[in-house]
Design a protein around this motif. Structure first.
Motif, PDB file in Angstrom:
ATOM      1  N   ASP A 582    -108.565  54.738 -45.229  1.00  0.00           N
ATOM      2  CA  ASP A 582    -109.268  53.579 -45.475  1.00  0.00           C
ATOM      3  C   ASP A 582    -110.562  53.887 -46.151  1.00  0.00           C
ATOM      4  O   ASP A 582    -111.634  53.238 -46.257  1.00  0.00           O
ATOM      5  CB  ASP A 582    -109.362  52.719 -44.361  1.00  0.00           C
ATOM      6  CG  ASP A 582    -108.045  52.320 -43.716  1.00  0.00           C
ATOM      7  OD1 ASP A 582    -107.442  51.867 -44.398  1.00  0.00           O
ATOM      8  OD2 ASP A 582    -108.018  51.990 -42.443  1.00  0.00           O
ATOM      9  N   ALA A 583    -110.753  55.262 -46.581  1.00  0.00           N
ATOM     10  CA  ALA A 583    -112.085  55.722 -47.272  1.00  0.00           C
ATOM     11  C   ALA A 583    -112.517  54.506 -48.506  1.00  0.00           C
ATOM     12  O   ALA A 583    -113.881  54.346 -48.474  1.00  0.00           O
ATOM     13  CB  ALA A 583    -111.950  57.060 -47.994  1.00  0.00           C
ATOM     14  N   ALA A 584    -111.629  54.069 -49.207  1.00  0.00           N
ATOM     15  CA  ALA A 584    -111.816  53.089 -50.302  1.00  0.00           C
ATOM     16  C   ALA A 584    -112.396  52.061 -49.592  1.00  0.00           C
ATOM     17  O   ALA A 584    -113.604  51.346 -50.176  1.00  0.00           O
ATOM     18  CB  ALA A 584    -110.824  52.921 -51.121  1.00  0.00           C
ATOM     19  N   ARG A 585    -111.726  51.412 -48.686  1.00  0.00           N
ATOM     20  CA  ARG A 585    -112.257  50.287 -47.978  1.00  0.00           C
ATOM     21  C   ARG A 585    -113.713  50.342 -47.469  1.00  0.00           C
ATOM     22  O   ARG A 585    -114.548  49.471 -47.530  1.00  0.00           O
ATOM     23  CB  ARG A 585    -111.303  49.707 -46.808  1.00  0.00           C
ATOM     24  CG  ARG A 585    -110.004  49.195 -47.551  1.00  0.00           C
ATOM     25  CD  ARG A 585    -110.127  47.858 -48.037  1.00  0.00           C
ATOM     26  NE  ARG A 585    -110.398  46.841 -47.185  1.00  0.00           N
ATOM     27  CZ  ARG A 585    -109.788  46.291 -46.339  1.00  0.00           C
ATOM     28  NH1 ARG A 585    -108.310  46.488 -46.404  1.00  0.00           N
ATOM     29  NH2 ARG A 585    -109.992  45.489 -45.497  1.00  0.00           N
ATOM     30  N   HIS A 586    -114.023  51.478 -46.848  1.00  0.00           N
ATOM     31  CA  HIS A 586    -115.136  51.920 -46.323  1.00  0.00           C
ATOM     32  C   HIS A 586    -116.423  51.853 -47.378  1.00  0.00           C
ATOM     33  O   HIS A 586    -117.370  51.295 -47.204  1.00  0.00           O
ATOM     34  CB  HIS A 586    -115.229  53.117 -45.368  1.00  0.00           C
ATOM     35  CG  HIS A 586    -114.462  53.085 -44.330  1.00  0.00           C
ATOM     36  ND1 HIS A 586    -114.744  52.366 -43.161  1.00  0.00           N
ATOM     37  CD2 HIS A 586    -113.291  53.641 -43.607  1.00  0.00           C
ATOM     38  CE1 HIS A 586    -113.924  52.153 -42.203  1.00  0.00           C
ATOM     39  NE2 HIS A 586    -113.291  53.119 -42.312  1.00  0.00           N
ATOM     40  N   TYR A 587    -115.939  52.071 -48.548  1.00  0.00           N
ATOM     41  CA  TYR A 587    -116.915  52.303 -49.455  1.00  0.00           C
ATOM     42  C   TYR A 587    -117.347  50.742 -50.023  1.00  0.00           C
ATOM     43  O   TYR A 587    -118.276  50.773 -50.523  1.00  0.00           O
ATOM     44  CB  TYR A 587    -116.342  53.461 -50.627  1.00  0.00           C
ATOM     45  CG  TYR A 587    -117.455  53.190 -52.032  1.00  0.00           C
ATOM     46  CD1 TYR A 587    -118.230  53.915 -51.758  1.00  0.00           C
ATOM     47  CD2 TYR A 587    -117.186  52.275 -53.012  1.00  0.00           C
ATOM     48  CE1 TYR A 587    -119.441  54.147 -53.060  1.00  0.00           C
ATOM     49  CE2 TYR A 587    -117.901  52.563 -54.138  1.00  0.00           C
ATOM     50  CZ  TYR A 587    -119.059  53.281 -54.064  1.00  0.00           C
ATOM     51  OH  TYR A 587    -120.024  53.210 -55.023  1.00  0.00           O
ATOM     52  N   GLU A 588    -116.154  50.206 -50.067  1.00  0.00           N
ATOM     53  CA  GLU A 588    -116.514  48.847 -50.645  1.00  0.00           C
ATOM     54  C   GLU A 588    -117.583  47.963 -49.465  1.00  0.00           C
ATOM     55  O   GLU A 588    -118.215  47.296 -49.985  1.00  0.00           O
ATOM     56  CB  GLU A 588    -114.999  47.947 -50.596  1.00  0.00           C
ATOM     57  CG  GLU A 588    -114.330  48.392 -51.823  1.00  0.00           C
ATOM     58  CD  GLU A 588    -113.016  47.791 -51.849  1.00  0.00           C
ATOM     59  OE1 GLU A 588    -112.630  46.981 -50.993  1.00  0.00           O
ATOM     60  OE2 GLU A 588    -112.091  48.101 -52.701  1.00  0.00           O
ATOM     61  N   ASP A 589    -117.303  48.219 -48.226  1.00  0.00           N
ATOM     62  CA  ASP A 589    -118.021  47.719 -47.185  1.00  0.00           C
ATOM     63  C   ASP A 589    -119.448  48.356 -47.330  1.00  0.00           C
ATOM     64  O   ASP A 589    -120.382  47.480 -47.272  1.00  0.00           O
ATOM     65  CB  ASP A 589    -117.535  48.136 -45.726  1.00  0.00           C
ATOM     66  CG  ASP A 589    -118.133  47.287 -44.723  1.00  0.00           C
ATOM     67  OD1 ASP A 589    -118.468  46.039 -44.886  1.00  0.00           O
ATOM     68  OD2 ASP A 589    -118.563  48.083 -43.740  1.00  0.00           O
ATOM     69  N   LEU A 590    -119.660  49.604 -47.437  1.00  0.00           N
ATOM     70  CA  LEU A 590    -120.905  49.919 -47.839  1.00  0.00           C
ATOM     71  C   LEU A 590    -121.502  49.184 -48.959  1.00  0.00           C
ATOM     72  O   LEU A 590    -122.662  49.124 -49.061  1.00  0.00           O
ATOM     73  CB  LEU A 590    -120.988  51.671 -48.010  1.00  0.00           C
ATOM     74  CG  LEU A 590    -122.171  52.189 -48.599  1.00  0.00           C
ATOM     75  CD1 LEU A 590    -123.271  52.203 -47.434  1.00  0.00           C
ATOM     76  CD2 LEU A 590    -121.895  53.805 -48.935  1.00  0.00           C
ATOM     77  N   ALA A 591    -120.963  48.977 -50.196  1.00  0.00           N
ATOM     78  CA  ALA A 591    -121.293  48.701 -51.264  1.00  0.00           C
ATOM     79  C   ALA A 591    -122.020  47.122 -51.092  1.00  0.00           C
ATOM     80  O   ALA A 591    -123.032  46.721 -51.633  1.00  0.00           O
ATOM     81  CB  ALA A 591    -120.343  48.633 -52.449  1.00  0.00           C
ATOM     82  N   ALA A 592    -121.224  46.350 -50.001  1.00  0.00           N
ATOM     83  CA  ALA A 592    -121.602  45.067 -49.995  1.00  0.00           C
ATOM     84  C   ALA A 592    -122.618  44.943 -48.714  1.00  0.00           C
ATOM     85  O   ALA A 592    -123.091  43.989 -48.288  1.00  0.00           O
ATOM     86  CB  ALA A 592    -120.307  44.421 -49.518  1.00  0.00           C
TER      87      ALA A 592
END
Length: 635
Positions: A582-592
């Protein structure tokens, strides 16, 4: 019972009152350890031997031999006395006392019967209740301490796995199959890592998870009592902390290994104090792929539930990759009523007065022989093909951090050679198991006595061996397990895709071992691997935390001594895989992420003045607080 009193009284040259408790007069609480005394209360229907004494309102207190002076000692050259004493000991064990009974022996020419004169129930019940209440309070204090210490270790507290849904239901992050010691330890470690979207299922009723109250028939575990691992470094959660709270510090000092029934009771407490959600009487019948997930079929009685999971952990112990079965060439022509495997549910009471044959030389062979002897078997013959009883246990050599933590980093050839030396020799029976059988004059063991054939003659079972023939009324096969993944129903749909050691490694000439080659070849986090690379990528989601992990990762998958290293290895792998997936989803969460740490640019007084009462309480400021006094600037 009266005959035993007469024999012992004659030996001691003084009267010896003996009484037993049972029936409705028994208080509802269970008696507990008091210093070094073991107190037993037998239920009314436990044994016909005791029913005549139930109306006396007395009970029997048994003390561990050597710990108190009130012992009855008699010489071993009194066969009548020994026989009567063995009947008492056997009856005690058959009654399933609430505390463990184990006879201890001193010199080889003496036998100790731990007895104490009985006292009226009414008088002693008050003392028992006080001790019970004190022990209950100690356990309650220990439980509170565990919860408090866990609260100190709660960082990081954020649940972080990304929710996924399938068919309208949330997909499990981890499904744990097996609620025994391994499953409980894994679930606890996952909770510490803030992975809470899990389920733990076990096909057995509560309290019967694992072998401890089923086919494990030893009096004491062979594992050293000091072993740790399940508690993940929390002292108040250790088996020792529980045992001392339950029975007292003196009781801990008096034992060398952990009593089997006490270990089962510790696991029950471990589950409850950590609030681990085990679902009992739920069986996993099949596991297979479903897209990029795993699909498990769970049977609840007559109902079948389909559950999707990102990860499934098999924590099914010694039988997780194997089956218990007697040698098929020996039982092909014998009715099932004439034999049992040592892992079967055997009613030993039916063996009273019968001739029993036991095939095997390990701990299970001696434990089952002892159970038959204590049940009143007329004779027990233990047969094995080796020239002598094995005495060396290579697995005990491996109780050190280097091999327990890093066996999996060795090369395939190194692991193969280590395992051949550890698993090829048979494990010897523990010393106490051997002595337990040797108490009985009607126990006999026969080396160089491999069985060639077994046939039913109608009146008995005739066994032809390398050294002669025997006639038995009943046979117990203590021949261990046979490694066979196809015997596990939950793996049947996918077993042909799982890599075994023989698929991945060819041993040097002279070092072949068919049994070792049938074990699964696992990855670094206990995950199954593909027999054909690229054909079954879903197998990386299925983890095999069982005895079958030994050739790949050492003594870490099913044995108590290995859990200190095996459980963190497994859980770290689960956490790693779930995060990386889920690294990509965690990155999206960080960006938001837009939560300010600097809450305001106002002065502290102006900011506080604009808050309501609830908000003030949250930050620990009383309503109506005066503004801070400003320092005067000096020019």
């Amino acid at each position: 019972m009266l005959r035993l009193c007469e024999v012992l009284s004659a030996t001691l040259q003084r009267p010896l009152p003996i009484a037993v408790v049972g029936g409705e007069e028994v208080p509802s609480f269970l008696p507990r350890h008091a210093a070094r005394t073991l107190v037993f209360v037998f239920q009314q229907r436990s044994s016909s031997l005791f029913r005549g004494a139930l109306r006396r309102n007395h009970y029997l207190t048994l003390r561990v031999a050597g710990s108190v002076p009130a012992l009855v000692r008699y010489a071993s050259d009194r066969p009548n006395c020994r026989a009567q004493a063995h009947q008492l000991v056997g009856a005690v064990r058959q009654c399933n006392p609430v505390c463990l009974f184990e006879s201890h022996f001193g010199k080889s020419n003496a036998f100790y019967v731990p007895l104490m004169e009985a006292k009226p129930m009414a008088k002693r019940a008050r003392g028992l209740r006080r001790r019970h209440d004190a022990n209950t309070k100690q356990i309650a204090r220990l439980s509170a301490r565990v919860r408090r210490e866990l609260s100190y270790l709660g960082f990081p507290s954020r649940e972080w796995t990304v929710p996924r849904f399938q068919d309208g239901a949330r997909v499990l992050d981890v499904l744990i199959v097996g609620g025994g010691q391994g499953g409980l330890a894994i679930a606890f470690h996952l909770k510490r890592e803030q992975i809470t979207n899990i389920r733990i299922v076990d096909r057995n009723p509560r309290g019967l998870e694992g072998p401890w109250l089923k086919f494990a028939r030893m009096a004491m575990l062979r594992t050293p009592k000091e072993v740790t691992g399940m508690e993940l470094g929390i002292p108040s959660l250790t088996a020792r902390a529980w045992y001392e709270a339950r029975f007292g510090r003196d009781a801990w000092k008096s034992i060398q290994t952990f009593p089997r029934t006490a270990w089962r009771e510790y696991l029950n407490w471990f589950r409850d104090v950590l609030d681990l959600p085990v679902e009992n009487e739920v069986e996993v019948t099949a596991i297979g792929p479903s897209g990029d997930l795993l699909l498990a079929h769970l049977r609840h009685g007559q109902r079948v539930e389909r559950v999707h999971a990102r990860k499934i952990v098999l924590s099914t112990g010694i039988e997780g990759n194997a089956t218990w079965r007697p040698p098929q060439n020996l039982v092909a022509y014998v009715p099932a009523t004439r034999y049992a495997h040592s892992a079967d549910n055997i009613d030993f009471r039916r063996l009273k007065g019968k001739r029993i044959g036991v095939l095997g030389v390990g701990a299970a062979a001696f434990d089952n022989a002892a159970m038959a002897l204590e049940a009143g078997a007329a004779r027990v013959d233990l047969c094995f093909r080796r020239a002598e009883i094995p005495r060396i246990n290579p697995l005990l050599w491996g109780h050190f951090a280097g091999i327990l933590a890093h066996f999996g980093e060795l090369s395939d050839l190194e692991r193969w050679r280590f395992m051949r030396h550890m698993l090829e020799p048979p494990q010897p029976p523990p010393q106490h198991a051997y002595w337990r059988c040797l108490e009985f004059t009607n126990f006999h063991w026969h080396p160089n006595c491999g069985w060639r054939s077994v046939r039913d003659t109608g009146r008995a079972v005739s066994v032809e061996t390398e050294t002669g023939s025997f006639k038995f009324d009943f046979i117990i096969f203590a021949t261990g397990t046979e490694t066979d993944l196809s015997s596990r129903p939950e793996l049947a749909p996918i077993v042909d895709q799982i890599a075994l050691w023989r698929d991945r490694f060819t041993p040097p000439t002279g070092e072949e071992n068919d049994e070792l080659g049938s074990y699964p070849y696992l990855g670094n986090a206990f995950e199954f691997t593909e027999r054909t690379p690229g054909a079954a990528p879903f197998l990386r989601r299925l983890h095999n935390f069982t005895y079958g992990a030994m050739p790949s990762l050492g003594l870490t998958g099913a044995a108590i001594p290995g859990m200190k290293y095996g459980v963190p290895r497994l859980v770290n792998g689960l956490v790693r895989d779930l995060f990386l997936e889920d690294a990509a989803r965690h990155y999206e969460d960080l960006a938001a992420y837009k939560v300010p740490e600097l809450a305001t640019l106002e002065s502290k007084y102006d900011w506080i003045s604009g808050l309501d009462g609830d908000a003030l309480a949250d930050i620990g400021v009383a309503a109506g607080a005066k503004p801070p006094r400003r320092k005067r600037l000096v020019s």
